[in-house]
Design an enzyme around this catalytic site. Structure first.
Site, mmCIF file in Angstrom:
data_model
loop_
_atom_site.group_PDB
_atom_site.id
_atom_site.type_symbol
_atom_site.label_atom_id
_atom_site.label_comp_id
_atom_site.label_asym_id
_atom_site.label_seq_id
_atom_site.Cartn_x
_atom_site.Cartn_y
_atom_site.Cartn_z
ATOM 1 N N TYR A 152 0.832 -1.211 0.000
ATOM 2 C CA TYR A 152 0.000 0.000 0.000
ATOM 3 C C TYR A 152 0.872 1.269 0.000
ATOM 4 C CZ TYR A 152 -4.033 -2.964 1.145
ATOM 5 O OH TYR A 152 -5.034 -3.907 1.129
ATOM 6 N N ASP A 212 -1.802 -11.331 8.489
ATOM 7 C CA ASP A 212 -1.072 -12.515 8.013
ATOM 8 C C ASP A 212 0.411 -12.466 8.377
ATOM 9 O OD1 ASP A 212 -3.177 -13.960 6.397
ATOM 10 O OD2 ASP A 212 -3.296 -11.944 5.570
ATOM 11 N N HIS A 455 4.833 -6.457 -4.454
ATOM 12 C CA HIS A 455 3.400 -6.639 -4.689
ATOM 13 C C HIS A 455 2.596 -5.394 -4.397
ATOM 14 C CE1 HIS A 455 1.971 -6.997 -0.483
ATOM 15 N NE2 HIS A 455 3.163 -7.469 -0.262
ATOM 16 N N TYR A 536 -11.520 -0.771 -0.185
ATOM 17 C CA TYR A 536 -11.536 -0.355 1.227
ATOM 18 C C TYR A 536 -10.206 0.276 1.615
ATOM 19 C CZ TYR A 536 -8.513 -3.748 3.696
ATOM 20 O OH TYR A 536 -7.436 -4.436 4.205
ATOM 21 N N ARG A 537 -9.203 0.149 0.757
ATOM 22 C CA ARG A 537 -7.854 0.592 1.090
ATOM 23 C C ARG A 537 -7.050 0.495 -0.197
ATOM 24 N NH1 ARG A 537 -4.696 -3.217 5.407
ATOM 25 N NH2 ARG A 537 -3.016 -1.854 6.015
#
Ligand code: ADP
Length: 607
Positions: A152, A212, A455, A536-537
């Site tokens: 992110y 995670d 990623h 959502y993000r």
């Protein structure tokens, strides 16, 4: 040896422990961390770092002279050692030695999403001093807690040249654990690893709720509305009380903390009741740029019996049916936590294997290749895997599992597995840890899929209804095919909504792959929004586009956010652009990145 010429293979493996560094690794995971590092570095072709192409990236509208004067003053306030100018070669590192200078997974050019400097405040007063200093010089600041928000944007500021306020390095105390109230108060630098160890050291019968991977900040993740997998998995919902510094340096406590406790102590119900009296304002400090959180309370789950399990389903086309079966089980709270529904391709990725072990040439893996490879793994040939956990006394778990088996048994060919039926290195054991509050590292292995693995997350929300889930899934499948990416869908399925999280894995040394990833993101955001599915993000660089999709009634929501922003932060110093919220000073001046901005090699005002 010069760091710039070292290759990944020659980097000594020094993985700091939690004792040595606030963001370090627990001793119990040190071998696992070394092994994960060895796998990742053997799949790396990029050097550890390269000489910088450009000098230090200055904050917008700030000359070098003004920057130097400002930094000198900040050093006087916070201490010489606690302000570092970002002028050295950038080191991407890896999860356990992540940078606080830039986005380690740079989807833009590595030197674009960079800070000009980092400051390390050691107290709330020093955070206030930093904020006042930023207002005086008009220099944007960007707070991070740990900065492991990888996928992110990591530790990067949205506005190049902003000063990163790294709160974690010197503010990492577990301030309180209240065993009776089952709650805690933490500073920004407390990771899931650290909170877990602290509870174990005190021998308390409490669980944490971890995502995670366990290296993130408990506070930072909650502010960004991250999720975990015990019944306390909604991290923001399970917070209770914040202390924060507003953009003008004012200190504020939310919830019951707004009322002083007796004799100057903290309010005794600060961590007991979230909303208190008057407007519930906590929410506006999550996913925003309205304040810097310096303390935050959380509810902790009392430990209980638990049983993890998984089901496999044979056909891709079972997807819709699975979602429709999950919905009532989740709404009735028969399912113990937010389960994950994953595709069989993830069984391959979490082995730590590389794509080239399963697939020749370019392009995504074919369905046949996935089936062939999956059939050699412990769960066998399947399309979807459901990972769940039940909680409570053994007899309750047995009764719940009978109900769940009865439902999933309606899908022909479904199979049920317990951890005891699967080999010790199977992923289910890591899920069992995560789902019972034990933070782990296993999901790092995904990154071996391609060399120099990085990623991006694409994280839309869809209703928990088979036909909606099918619509969004087909759209995402087609977009991944179009741009030549393997699709790794992880669906966190609740009773009414699904967090459909896809992990776009790319080689960060490959500009062409990065460009395809950007196109893929841009198209999926737009195509989902056209059907009412919103993220959502998102990664920093896609925030403007995502924010732009929440545009009901002439963007009333964003206009409301901007009104708040301009009142709280008239000088526009706090995290400009985070979540698409730009302060008046920068708004409409070309900083916003929209759907057509595919070329992200440079980030700055565009005409
Ligand atoms: P983690 O390491 O848990 O992933 P980060 O420290 O990277 O969390 O934080 C995620 C994002 O949340 C950051 O990029 C930043 O925008 C925001 N953030 C983190 N900590 C704070 C804080 N203490 N106050 C305000 N915003 C924060």
């Amino acid at each position: 040896m010069n760091i710039a010429t070292m290759t990944a293979r020659t980097i000594p493996v020094i993985i700091p422990s939690l004792k040595e560094k606030h963001s370090g690794t627990p001793v119990r995971l040190s071998q696992e961390a070394k092994d994960a590092h060895a796998r990742l570095s053997s799949n790396r072709t990029l050097p550890a770092s390269q000489a910088r192409k450009r000098p230090v990236r200055l904050p917008p509208d700030v000359s070098l002279e003004k920057f130097e004067t400002a930094v000198k003053e900040l050093r006087t306030e916070i201490g010489d050692d606690n302000v570092e100018v970002n002028d050295k070669p950038l080191v991407d590192g890896w999860y356990l030695e992540h940078p606080n200078t830039h986005d380690a997974f740079h989807i833009a050019d590595q030197e674009e999403l960079v800070s000009s400097a980092t400051v390390y405040p050691g107290s709330t007063e020093e955070v206030q001093a930093t904020v006042r200093w930023a207002n005086k010089f008009g220099i944007p600041i960007y707070p991070i807690s740990i900065g492991r928000n990888l996928g992110y944007g990591g530790a990067a500021p949205r506005m190049p040249g902003a000063i990163v306020v790294d709160l974690g390095k010197r503010m990492h105390q577990v301030i309180n654990i209240d065993a009776e109230n089952a709650s805690c108060v933490v500073e920004p630098g407390v990771t899931y690893f650290k909170l877990y160890e602290e509870i174990q050291n005190r021998n308390l019968p409490l669980w944490i709720d971890t995502p995670d991977l366990g290296g993130g900040s408990v506070l930072g993740n909650a502010i960004d509305r991250g999720v975990g997998y015990t019944p306390y998995g909604d991290h923001f919902a399970n917070h209770c009380g914040m202390e924060l510094v507003l953009p003008d340096g004012e200190l504020l406590r939310t919830g019951m903390g707004a009322m002083p406790g007796p004799d100057g102590s903290d309010n005794p119900t600060w961590q007991s009741f979230q909303h208190a009296f008057g407007p519930a304002i906590d929410g506006i400090f999550s996913q925003s740029n309205f304040g810097i959180v310096t303390k935050m309370g959380f509810h902790l789950m009392p430990e209980t019996g638990h049983q993890s399990y998984c089901f496999t389903f044979p056909r891709d086309d079972d997807f819709e049916h699975i979602v429709d079966l999950i919905r009532p089980l989740a709404q009735k709270r028969i399912l113990g936590n937010i389960p994950q529904l994953r595709h069989a391709i993830q069984e391959l990725a979490v082995t730590g294997g590389r794509k080239k072990d399963f697939h020749d040439g370019a392009g995504p893996m074919t369905r046949e290749e996935i089936r062939t490879a999956a059939s050699k793994l412990p769960l066998g040939d399947c399309s979807w895997v459901f990972y769940g956990t039940q909680y409570g006394p053994p007899e309750a778990i047995v009764a719940q599992l009978e109900l769940i088996k009865g439902e999933f048994g309606k899908i022909p060919g479904s199979k049920f597995f317990l951890p005891a039926n699967l080999p010790p290195d199977h992923y289910i054991h890591d899920r069992a840890s995560v789902c019972s509050g034990v933070p782990v590292l296993r999901e790092l292995d995904w990154l071996n899929w391609v060399p120099n693995g990085a990623h991006l997350f694409f994280s839309p929300i869809a209703p928990t209804r088979g036909k909606d889930a099918r619509t969004i899934h087909e759209l995402i499948v087609a977009a991944h095919q179009r741009h030549g990416f393997d699709l790794f869908p992880t669906l966190c399925v609740a009773g009414r909504e699904i967090h459909y999280i896809t992990n776009i894995i790319y080689d960060r040394a490959d500009p062409e792959a990065k460009n395809r990833a950007i196109r893929l993101m841009r198209e999926m955001i737009d195509e989902c929004a056209a059907r009412g599915f919103g993220e959502y993000r998102t990664h920093l660089l896609f925030a403007d586009q995502v924010a732009g999709t929440y545009n009901w009634n002439n963007s009333a929501f964003m206009r409301f956010n901007e009104t708040i922003k301009d009142v709280l932060d008239p000088n526009g110093i706090l995290a400009p652009g985070r979540n698409g919220i730009w302060p008046k000073r920068f708004r409409g001046k070309g900083w916003e990145l929209k759907v057509d901005d595919i070329d992200l090699t440079t980030i700055g005002p565009r005409s």
